[in-house]
Design a protein around this motif. Structure first.
Motif, PDB file in Angstrom:
ATOM      1  N   ARG A  67      16.650 -31.173 -16.647  1.00  0.00           N
ATOM      2  CA  ARG A  67      16.369 -29.792 -16.471  1.00  0.00           C
ATOM      3  C   ARG A  67      16.459 -29.090 -15.281  1.00  0.00           C
ATOM      4  NH1 ARG A  67      13.830 -27.933 -22.018  1.00  0.00           N
ATOM      5  NH2 ARG A  67      14.825 -29.563 -23.520  1.00  0.00           N
ATOM      6  N   GLU A  68      17.094 -29.863 -14.397  1.00  0.00           N
ATOM      7  CA  GLU A  68      17.053 -29.044 -12.921  1.00  0.00           C
ATOM      8  C   GLU A  68      18.677 -28.737 -12.534  1.00  0.00           C
ATOM      9  OE1 GLU A  68      14.616 -29.969  -9.810  1.00  0.00           O
ATOM     10  OE2 GLU A  68      13.573 -31.589 -11.205  1.00  0.00           O
ATOM     11  N   ALA A  69      18.963 -27.764 -11.603  1.00  0.00           N
ATOM     12  CA  ALA A  69      20.221 -27.602 -11.057  1.00  0.00           C
ATOM     13  C   ALA A  69      20.097 -26.985  -9.667  1.00  0.00           C
ATOM     14  CB  ALA A  69      20.818 -26.510 -11.878  1.00  0.00           C
ATOM     15  N   VAL A  70      21.200 -27.264  -8.856  1.00  0.00           N
ATOM     16  CA  VAL A  70      21.290 -26.448  -7.519  1.00  0.00           C
ATOM     17  C   VAL A  70      22.579 -25.765  -7.662  1.00  0.00           C
ATOM     18  CG1 VAL A  70      21.873 -27.269  -5.099  1.00  0.00           C
ATOM     19  CG2 VAL A  70      20.059 -28.614  -6.585  1.00  0.00           C
ATOM     20  N   ILE A  71      22.201 -24.612  -7.075  1.00  0.00           N
ATOM     21  CA  ILE A  71      23.363 -23.730  -6.653  1.00  0.00           C
ATOM     22  C   ILE A  71      23.480 -23.406  -5.110  1.00  0.00           C
ATOM     23  CG2 ILE A  71      24.106 -21.178  -6.853  1.00  0.00           C
ATOM     24  CD1 ILE A  71      23.137 -21.116  -9.616  1.00  0.00           C
ATOM     25  N   VAL A  72      24.645 -23.475  -4.394  1.00  0.00           N
ATOM     26  CA  VAL A  72      24.700 -23.277  -3.103  1.00  0.00           C
ATOM     27  C   VAL A  72      25.739 -22.422  -2.883  1.00  0.00           C
ATOM     28  CG1 VAL A  72      25.205 -24.484  -0.877  1.00  0.00           C
ATOM     29  CG2 VAL A  72      23.911 -25.667  -2.566  1.00  0.00           C
ATOM     30  N   VAL A  73      25.477 -21.168  -2.188  1.00  0.00           N
ATOM     31  CA  VAL A  73      26.569 -20.444  -1.480  1.00  0.00           C
ATOM     32  C   VAL A  73      26.598 -20.134  -0.133  1.00  0.00           C
ATOM     33  CG1 VAL A  73      27.273 -17.967  -1.984  1.00  0.00           C
ATOM     34  CG2 VAL A  73      26.242 -19.027  -3.836  1.00  0.00           C
ATOM     35  N   ALA A  74      27.846 -20.535   0.403  1.00  0.00           N
ATOM     36  CA  ALA A  74      28.045 -20.437   1.968  1.00  0.00           C
ATOM     37  C   ALA A  74      27.671 -18.932   2.235  1.00  0.00           C
ATOM     38  CB  ALA A  74      29.195 -21.150   1.985  1.00  0.00           C
ATOM     39  N   LYS A  75      27.754 -18.894   3.620  1.00  0.00           N
ATOM     40  CA  LYS A  75      27.779 -17.567   4.299  1.00  0.00           C
ATOM     41  C   LYS A  75      29.090 -16.951   3.725  1.00  0.00           C
ATOM     42  CE  LYS A  75      26.277 -16.551   8.132  1.00  0.00           C
ATOM     43  NZ  LYS A  75      25.728 -16.541   9.697  1.00  0.00           N
ATOM     44  N   ALA A  76      29.235 -15.669   3.681  1.00  0.00           N
ATOM     45  CA  ALA A  76      30.246 -14.753   3.230  1.00  0.00           C
ATOM     46  C   ALA A  76      31.047 -14.049   4.383  1.00  0.00           C
ATOM     47  CB  ALA A  76      30.084 -13.914   2.013  1.00  0.00           C
ATOM     48  N   SER A  77      32.284 -13.754   4.230  1.00  0.00           N
ATOM     49  CA  SER A  77      32.987 -12.903   5.205  1.00  0.00           C
ATOM     50  C   SER A  77      32.697 -11.471   5.069  1.00  0.00           C
ATOM     51  CB  SER A  77      34.411 -13.315   5.150  1.00  0.00           C
ATOM     52  OG  SER A  77      35.028 -12.975   3.804  1.00  0.00           O
ATOM     53  N   GLU A  78      32.395 -11.261   4.081  1.00  0.00           N
ATOM     54  CA  GLU A  78      31.825  -9.870   3.626  1.00  0.00           C
ATOM     55  C   GLU A  78      30.851  -9.789   2.187  1.00  0.00           C
ATOM     56  OE1 GLU A  78      35.409  -7.501   1.449  1.00  0.00           O
ATOM     57  OE2 GLU A  78      35.813  -8.629   3.256  1.00  0.00           O
ATOM     58  N   SER A  80      31.084  -8.177  -0.707  1.00  0.00           N
ATOM     59  CA  SER A  80      31.982  -8.387  -1.841  1.00  0.00           C
ATOM     60  C   SER A  80      32.126  -9.965  -2.063  1.00  0.00           C
ATOM     61  CB  SER A  80      33.142  -7.550  -1.882  1.00  0.00           C
ATOM     62  OG  SER A  80      34.044  -8.184  -1.121  1.00  0.00           O
ATOM     63  N   GLU A  81      32.485 -10.752  -1.243  1.00  0.00           N
ATOM     64  CA  GLU A  81      32.795 -12.018  -1.019  1.00  0.00           C
ATOM     65  C   GLU A  81      31.398 -13.025  -1.430  1.00  0.00           C
ATOM     66  OE1 GLU A  81      35.626 -13.912  -1.400  1.00  0.00           O
ATOM     67  OE2 GLU A  81      36.812 -12.251  -0.986  1.00  0.00           O
ATOM     68  N   PHE A  82      30.276 -12.482  -1.198  1.00  0.00           N
ATOM     69  CA  PHE A  82      29.035 -13.041  -1.276  1.00  0.00           C
ATOM     70  C   PHE A  82      28.939 -12.801  -2.830  1.00  0.00           C
ATOM     71  CE2 PHE A  82      24.604 -12.829  -1.800  1.00  0.00           C
ATOM     72  CZ  PHE A  82      24.115 -14.088  -1.770  1.00  0.00           C
ATOM     73  N   ASN A  84      30.768 -12.373  -5.276  1.00  0.00           N
ATOM     74  CA  ASN A  84      31.810 -13.092  -5.790  1.00  0.00           C
ATOM     75  C   ASN A  84      31.479 -14.660  -6.043  1.00  0.00           C
ATOM     76  OD1 ASN A  84      34.451 -13.609  -7.336  1.00  0.00           O
ATOM     77  ND2 ASN A  84      34.988 -14.637  -5.426  1.00  0.00           N
ATOM     78  N   SER A  85      30.917 -15.200  -4.707  1.00  0.00           N
ATOM     79  CA  SER A  85      30.667 -16.380  -5.043  1.00  0.00           C
ATOM     80  C   SER A  85      29.350 -16.766  -5.707  1.00  0.00           C
ATOM     81  CB  SER A  85      30.403 -17.017  -3.451  1.00  0.00           C
ATOM     82  OG  SER A  85      31.638 -16.945  -2.623  1.00  0.00           O
ATOM     83  N   VAL A  86      28.312 -15.920  -5.661  1.00  0.00           N
ATOM     84  CA  VAL A  86      27.150 -16.004  -6.336  1.00  0.00           C
ATOM     85  C   VAL A  86      27.703 -15.759  -7.986  1.00  0.00           C
ATOM     86  CG1 VAL A  86      24.777 -14.905  -6.994  1.00  0.00           C
ATOM     87  CG2 VAL A  86      25.638 -15.082  -4.712  1.00  0.00           C
ATOM     88  N   SER A  87      28.376 -14.907  -8.261  1.00  0.00           N
ATOM     89  CA  SER A  87      28.586 -14.692  -9.662  1.00  0.00           C
ATOM     90  C   SER A  87      29.516 -15.972 -10.164  1.00  0.00           C
ATOM     91  CB  SER A  87      29.380 -13.765  -9.781  1.00  0.00           C
ATOM     92  OG  SER A  87      28.912 -12.540  -9.576  1.00  0.00           O
ATOM     93  N   HIS A  88      30.242 -16.568  -9.395  1.00  0.00           N
ATOM     94  CA  HIS A  88      30.913 -17.751  -9.711  1.00  0.00           C
ATOM     95  C   HIS A  88      30.094 -19.079 -10.086  1.00  0.00           C
ATOM     96  CE1 HIS A  88      34.629 -20.474  -9.664  1.00  0.00           C
ATOM     97  NE2 HIS A  88      33.949 -21.173  -9.050  1.00  0.00           N
ATOM     98  N   GLU A  89      29.226 -19.185  -9.274  1.00  0.00           N
ATOM     99  CA  GLU A  89      28.296 -20.291  -9.215  1.00  0.00           C
ATOM    100  C   GLU A  89      27.320 -20.230 -10.436  1.00  0.00           C
ATOM    101  OE1 GLU A  89      29.432 -23.062  -7.916  1.00  0.00           O
ATOM    102  OE2 GLU A  89      30.547 -21.974  -6.631  1.00  0.00           O
ATOM    103  N   ASN A  90      27.097 -18.831 -10.480  1.00  0.00           N
ATOM    104  CA  ASN A  90      25.974 -18.526 -11.631  1.00  0.00           C
ATOM    105  C   ASN A  90      26.800 -18.693 -13.140  1.00  0.00           C
ATOM    106  OD1 ASN A  90      23.585 -17.436 -12.808  1.00  0.00           O
ATOM    107  ND2 ASN A  90      24.832 -15.524 -13.366  1.00  0.00           N
ATOM    108  N   HIS A  91      28.147 -18.416 -13.129  1.00  0.00           N
ATOM    109  CA  HIS A  91      28.720 -18.728 -14.378  1.00  0.00           C
ATOM    110  C   HIS A  91      28.928 -20.222 -14.375  1.00  0.00           C
ATOM    111  CE1 HIS A  91      31.857 -18.482 -17.317  1.00  0.00           C
ATOM    112  NE2 HIS A  91      32.473 -19.572 -16.683  1.00  0.00           N
ATOM    113  N   HIS A  92      29.138 -21.050 -13.873  1.00  0.00           N
ATOM    114  CA  HIS A  92      28.907 -22.604 -13.750  1.00  0.00           C
ATOM    115  C   HIS A  92      27.714 -22.882 -14.458  1.00  0.00           C
ATOM    116  CE1 HIS A  92      32.637 -23.957 -12.329  1.00  0.00           C
ATOM    117  NE2 HIS A  92      32.685 -23.161 -11.160  1.00  0.00           N
ATOM    118  N   LEU A  93      26.410 -22.488 -13.893  1.00  0.00           N
ATOM    119  CA  LEU A  93      25.341 -22.722 -14.367  1.00  0.00           C
ATOM    120  C   LEU A  93      25.033 -22.222 -15.946  1.00  0.00           C
ATOM    121  CD1 LEU A  93      22.275 -23.947 -13.927  1.00  0.00           C
ATOM    122  CD2 LEU A  93      21.822 -21.735 -12.840  1.00  0.00           C
ATOM    123  N   ALA A  94      25.166 -21.078 -16.078  1.00  0.00           N
ATOM    124  CA  ALA A  94      25.125 -20.381 -17.403  1.00  0.00           C
ATOM    125  C   ALA A  94      25.767 -21.416 -18.368  1.00  0.00           C
ATOM    126  CB  ALA A  94      25.687 -19.083 -17.365  1.00  0.00           C
TER     127      ALA A  94
END
Length: 108
Positions: A67-78, A80-82, A84-94
Motif C-alpha cells: 500500500r505504497e507508491a512513488v511518484i516522480v516528476v522531473a524538472k519542467a521546461s515551463e 504548464s509542462e509541470f 501536465n506531468s503531475v496530472s499524468h503521473e497522478n492519473h496512473h496512481l489513481a
C-alpha cells in the motif's frame, strides 16, 4: 527537489512524491523504489528515465501489497509542462488505487 510524503488514511496508503527532480536525486529515488520491491526490469527503466536529464518526464510505481507508491516528476521546461506531468503521473496512481480497491474510476 521537493519531496512530499502523503498518507491516505481511508485506504491506509502512503505515497512518496518527488517533484522538480534532477539526476542528482537518482540514488534517493531508486532507494525508495527498491523499498517498494520494484521488479528489476521496471527499475532499469526508472533508472534510465531518472539519469536521462530530460525535462518534462515522470514515473509512477505502486506496490499494492505494501500500500505504497512513488511518484516522480522531473524538472519542467515551463509551468504548464509541470502541471501536465503531475496530472499524468497522478492519473496512473489513481488508476492503480482504483483497481486495487475495486473503485469506479469515473465516480466520485
Amino acid at each position: 527537489m521537493i519531496r512530499v510524503d502523503v498518507y491516505v488514511p481511508k485506504w491506509n496508503y502512503n505515497v512518496h512524491c518527488f517533484f522538480a527532480v534532477t539526476e542528482y536525486w537518482v540514488d534517493t529515488i531508486m532507494e525508495e523504489l527498491w523499498k517498494l520491491q520494484i521488479p528489476a526490469d521496471k527499475a532499469q527503466r526508472a533508472y534510465e528515465n531518472l539519469t536521462s536529464g530530460e525535462l518534462n518526464t515522470g514515473l509512477c510505481f505502486a506496490n499494492p501489497q505494501l500500500r505504497e507508491a512513488v511518484i516522480v516528476v522531473a524538472k519542467a521546461s515551463e509551468p504548464s509542462e509541470f502541471i501536465n506531468s503531475v496530472s499524468h503521473e497522478n492519473h496512473h496512481l489513481a488508476s492503480y488505487i482504483a483497481k486495487q480497491f475495486g473503485l469506479n474510476p469515473t465516480g466520485e
